[in-house]
Design a protein around this motif. Structure first.
Motif, PDB file in Angstrom:
ATOM      1  N   GLY A   1      38.271  45.502  37.917  1.00  0.00           N
ATOM      2  CA  GLY A   1      39.517  45.679  37.524  1.00  0.00           C
ATOM      3  C   GLY A   1      40.371  44.544  36.826  1.00  0.00           C
ATOM      4  O   GLY A   1      39.960  43.591  37.328  1.00  0.00           O
ATOM      5  N   GLY A   2      41.293  44.798  36.072  1.00  0.00           N
ATOM      6  CA  GLY A   2      42.142  43.854  35.584  1.00  0.00           C
ATOM      7  C   GLY A   2      42.950  43.122  36.628  1.00  0.00           C
ATOM      8  O   GLY A   2      43.235  43.631  37.698  1.00  0.00           O
ATOM      9  N   ALA A   3      43.474  41.882  36.172  1.00  0.00           N
ATOM     10  CA  ALA A   3      44.366  41.092  37.360  1.00  0.00           C
ATOM     11  C   ALA A   3      45.593  40.892  36.769  1.00  0.00           C
ATOM     12  O   ALA A   3      45.825  41.158  35.440  1.00  0.00           O
ATOM     13  N   SER A   4      46.524  40.701  37.427  1.00  0.00           N
ATOM     14  CA  SER A   4      48.057  40.484  37.150  1.00  0.00           C
ATOM     15  C   SER A   4      48.691  39.419  38.110  1.00  0.00           C
ATOM     16  O   SER A   4      48.294  39.546  39.245  1.00  0.00           O
ATOM     17  N   VAL A   5      49.559  38.726  37.776  1.00  0.00           N
ATOM     18  CA  VAL A   5      50.314  37.854  38.646  1.00  0.00           C
ATOM     19  C   VAL A   5      51.665  38.655  38.738  1.00  0.00           C
ATOM     20  O   VAL A   5      52.132  39.166  38.116  1.00  0.00           O
ATOM     21  N   ALA A   6      51.866  38.557  40.141  1.00  0.00           N
ATOM     22  CA  ALA A   6      53.120  39.435  40.695  1.00  0.00           C
ATOM     23  C   ALA A   6      54.055  38.669  41.570  1.00  0.00           C
ATOM     24  O   ALA A   6      53.670  37.726  42.303  1.00  0.00           O
ATOM     25  N   ASP A   7      55.182  38.863  41.308  1.00  0.00           N
ATOM     26  CA  ASP A   7      56.338  38.304  42.503  1.00  0.00           C
ATOM     27  C   ASP A   7      56.616  39.160  43.382  1.00  0.00           C
ATOM     28  O   ASP A   7      56.895  40.141  43.207  1.00  0.00           O
TER      29      ASP A   7
END
Length: 68
Positions: free
Chosen positions: A29-35
Motif C-alpha cells: 500500500g501507499g506510505a504517508s508521513v505522520a505527525d
C-alpha cells in the motif's frame, strides 16, 4: 495491609499526515508521513506527552520508520 492499584495507559494518535513517495514493504500500500503524539496517563490524568514523526502505511497502518 493496604494495596493500591493505579491505572497507567499510553495512547498514540495521528495529528496530521501527508502522502509520500514509496510503498509499504508488508502489503504494498501507499506510505504517508505522520505527525504523531504519544500521551501517557496515570489514573486518567495526562502527565507526559511527546510529539514525533513516523512513516506509516495508509492501507494496513504499519509503522515503517519512526523519527523520535
Amino acid at each position: 495491609m493496604v494495596c493500591f492499584c493505579f491505572l497507567v495507559d499510553q495512547t498514540k494518535k495521528v495529528k496530521r499526515s501527508k502522502p509520500v513517495a514509496g510503498s509499504c514493504s508488508r502489503c504494498g500500500g501507499g506510505a504517508s508521513v505522520a505527525d504523531m503524539i504519544t500521551q501517557t496517563r496515570f489514573c486518567f490524568v495526562p502527565f507526559y506527552w511527546k510529539s514525533w514523526k513516523a512513516i506509516m502505511c495508509t492501507f494496513c497502518g504499519a509503522m515503517l520508520k519512526s523519527y523520535r
